[in-house]
Scaffold this motif. Structure first.
Motif, PDB file in Angstrom:
ATOM      1  N   HIS A 197       0.821  -1.194   0.000  1.00 33.65           N
ATOM      2  CA  HIS A 197       0.000   0.000   0.000  1.00 33.65           C
ATOM      3  C   HIS A 197       0.864   1.257   0.000  1.00 33.65           C
ATOM      4  O   HIS A 197       1.860   1.339   0.719  1.00 33.65           O
ATOM      5  N   VAL A 198       0.474   2.240  -0.800  1.00 35.48           N
ATOM      6  CA  VAL A 198       1.143   3.542  -0.833  1.00 35.48           C
ATOM      7  C   VAL A 198       0.153   4.580  -0.327  1.00 35.48           C
ATOM      8  O   VAL A 198      -0.924   4.759  -0.913  1.00 35.48           O
ATOM      9  N   TYR A 199       0.519   5.241   0.768  1.00 30.24           N
ATOM     10  CA  TYR A 199      -0.375   6.225   1.371  1.00 30.24           C
ATOM     11  C   TYR A 199      -0.010   7.625   0.913  1.00 30.24           C
ATOM     12  O   TYR A 199       1.164   8.012   0.900  1.00 30.24           O
ATOM     13  N   ALA A 200      -1.026   8.406   0.563  1.00 30.66           N
ATOM     14  CA  ALA A 200      -0.814   9.803   0.179  1.00 30.66           C
ATOM     15  C   ALA A 200      -0.484  10.620   1.430  1.00 30.66           C
ATOM     16  O   ALA A 200      -0.911  10.266   2.539  1.00 30.66           O
ATOM     17  N   PRO A 201       0.269  11.728   1.271  1.00 29.62           N
ATOM     18  CA  PRO A 201       0.606  12.565   2.436  1.00 29.62           C
ATOM     19  C   PRO A 201      -0.628  13.013   3.219  1.00 29.62           C
ATOM     20  O   PRO A 201      -0.613  13.036   4.446  1.00 29.62           O
ATOM     21  N   LYS A 202      -1.718  13.356   2.494  1.00 28.51           N
ATOM     22  CA  LYS A 202      -2.939  13.801   3.169  1.00 28.51           C
ATOM     23  C   LYS A 202      -3.512  12.684   4.036  1.00 28.51           C
ATOM     24  O   LYS A 202      -3.996  12.929   5.154  1.00 28.51           O
ATOM     25  N   THR A 203      -3.444  11.449   3.539  1.00 24.17           N
ATOM     26  CA  THR A 203      -3.957  10.294   4.297  1.00 24.17           C
ATOM     27  C   THR A 203      -3.161  10.113   5.581  1.00 24.17           C
ATOM     28  O   THR A 203      -3.727   9.834   6.651  1.00 24.17           O
ATOM     29  N   ILE A 204      -1.833  10.254   5.487  1.00 26.09           N
ATOM     30  CA  ILE A 204      -0.977  10.077   6.669  1.00 26.09           C
ATOM     31  C   ILE A 204      -1.260  11.154   7.707  1.00 26.09           C
ATOM     32  O   ILE A 204      -1.375  10.870   8.908  1.00 26.09           O
ATOM     33  N   ILE A 205      -1.401  12.406   7.256  1.00 26.28           N
ATOM     34  CA  ILE A 205      -1.696  13.507   8.186  1.00 26.28           C
ATOM     35  C   ILE A 205      -3.034  13.266   8.881  1.00 26.28           C
ATOM     36  O   ILE A 205      -3.143  13.376  10.110  1.00 26.28           O
ATOM     37  N   ASN A 206      -4.063  12.919   8.093  1.00 25.79           N
ATOM     38  CA  ASN A 206      -5.381  12.646   8.685  1.00 25.79           C
ATOM     39  C   ASN A 206      -5.337  11.423   9.611  1.00 25.79           C
ATOM     40  O   ASN A 206      -6.040  11.376  10.630  1.00 25.79           O
ATOM     41  N   GLY A 207      -4.507  10.430   9.239  1.00 25.28           N
ATOM     42  CA  GLY A 207      -4.343   9.258  10.091  1.00 25.28           C
ATOM     43  C   GLY A 207      -3.773   9.614  11.452  1.00 25.28           C
ATOM     44  O   GLY A 207      -4.251   9.144  12.491  1.00 25.28           O
ATOM     45  N   ILE A 208      -2.751  10.469  11.454  1.00 24.96           N
ATOM     46  CA  ILE A 208      -2.150  10.917  12.719  1.00 24.96           C
ATOM     47  C   ILE A 208      -3.176  11.686  13.548  1.00 24.96           C
ATOM     48  O   ILE A 208      -3.308  11.476  14.755  1.00 24.96           O
TER      49      ILE A 208
END
Length: 410
Positions: A197-208
């Protein structure tokens, strides 16, 4: 010697060189600004704060960027860029002919600052989750050792050779550290799973933002740094108050500074090992309480030896916090995005580095230097309560949170 062990010793040694070298220039930075022209005391003090702080502002922004690049291309290239970038920056500082020029050089330095946090992420990525605390605690001994000796050597060299030659010597030492990375470090490439899986930067920020433990530990990281840095610029003045009339205030202030580092050295590895066995959250909570207990009496000391002893014990508590929070990130974050996650955690550290001195200066200006210890202690106990509230809520799997955020974005 196997590759992983060799890498660890190289990183530990280069951390010692980089931490020691970058702290060499700290004792005389304001004096260097003063030497660049005929300025008022107010001008020098104001620009000292700006020149010191701008590096952290730039580093705060760049840390997640370098982390994402490291996830894609490896940590070694980033360590090389950081190492040579810091060396070039410090060399250029010695050629500055104006305060604004020095400010711009320090801004550039912030763009490439991150050697030590990146090295933590590098070692973390190649360490098992079960032993991450002990390994990262041991690694911290290298950087702490450097910060113990750096300011003393920097002050001695500035007196002996002058500012410009000290910058040159410092840049040379960091260049040597970068060369060790180039020729000695061998990164064990992670095998990329086909279809990973490759996560977009926006996904990682929202995940945090939506993962309670991850976000709250990053906030706690910032609070720890605010607590550390709020008193550091004022400690020399506090020592001067306790040793009124002494002709060795600078030396005694150095000893007081070093006491925290000695405590750090003594227990960082032990706290990491304890976290591996009983859980990082439990150890982090214990350390926050100990920091609270040891910082309050510092406001009421009447002799310098009392302050030194308390700073030693405070260092014992603080020494385990960064390895513990880093190991916790290592446990929670998927291996494919650990560099970026560590980058965001580093940004919170730099945010604390920026806020701390300003916060301490404001508090001391209103109610005195000793009051800074009391107010800072409240930050540590607040962080502990914050952690307990977080742990009382249901656990979340970070990968599940990431996938949930990804679905919302599509």
């Amino acid at each position: 010697m196997d590759t992983q062990k060799k890498n660890f010793f190289i990183i530990m040694f280069t951390n010692f060189l980089v931490a020691g070298s970058t702290t060499m220039i700290m004792p005389f930075l304001s004096l260097y600004i003063e030497s660049l022209g005929n300025f008022s005391d107010e001008y020098v003090q104001r620009w000292s704060g700006l020149v010191f702080g701008v590096t952290f502002v730039a580093a705060l922004i760049m840390s997640p960027v370098w982390g994402r690049i490291a996830d894609k291309y490896g940590f070694k290239p980033i360590l090389i860029i950081n190492g040579f970038g810091i060396a070039i920056s410090i060399f250029l500082m010695g050629t500055a002919d104006s305060v604004t020029g020095l400010f711009m050089i320090r801004l550039f330095m912030g763009l490439v600052t991150g050697f030590i946090p990146t090295s933590l992420a590098f070692v973390s990525s190649q360490t098992s989750k079960e032993s991450a605390g002990k390994t990262l605690g041991t690694l911290q001994m290298g950087s702490v050792s450097g910060t113990l000796f750096g300011p003393v050597l920097g002050g001695l060299m500035a007196d002996a050779f002058g500012f410009k030659y000290t910058f040159l010597i410092t840049a040379t030492i960091i260049t040597i550290a970068a060369l060790f990375v180039v020729f000695g470090l061998r990164e064990i490439k992670r095998v990329k799973v086909k279809g990973a899986h490759v996560y977009a930067p926006k996904t990682i920020i929202n995940g945090i933002l939506n993962h309670r433990l991850m976000l709250n530990v990053m906030i706690i990281t910032a609070l720890i740094q605010i607590g550390n840095f709020s008193i550091q610029p004022l400690l020399s003045l506090y020592v001067a108050e306790l040793t009124a009339g002494s002709a060795q205030v600078a030396f005694l202030a150095g000893v007081t500074f070093s006491a925290t580092g000695v405590g750090n050295l003594m227990f960082a590895r032990r706290w990491g090992r304890l976290g591996d066995s009983i859980g990082y959250e439990k150890v982090l909570g214990l350390l926050l309480v100990l920091a609270f207990v040891f910082i309050i009496p510092q406001a009421f000391v009447t002799d310098l030896w009392q302050l030194i002893v308390l700073r030693l014990f405070f260092g014992v508590a603080v020494g385990g916090m960064i390895p513990t929070t880093t190991a916790l990130m290592r446990r929670e974050a998927p291996i494919e995005i650990q560099g970026e996650i560590m980058g965001y955690n580093t940004s919170f550290r730099f945010l604390g580095n920026i806020i701390g001195p300003v916060f301490g200066g404001i508090v001391s200006g209103f109610i005195g230097i000793s009051s800074v210890f009391i107010v800072t202690s409240i930050l540590f106990i607040f962080a502990f309560v914050f952690l307990r509230i977080t742990l009382a809520k249901p656990q979340q799997d970070f990968e599940d949170v990431l996938l949930e955020q990804e679905l919302k974005n599509t």
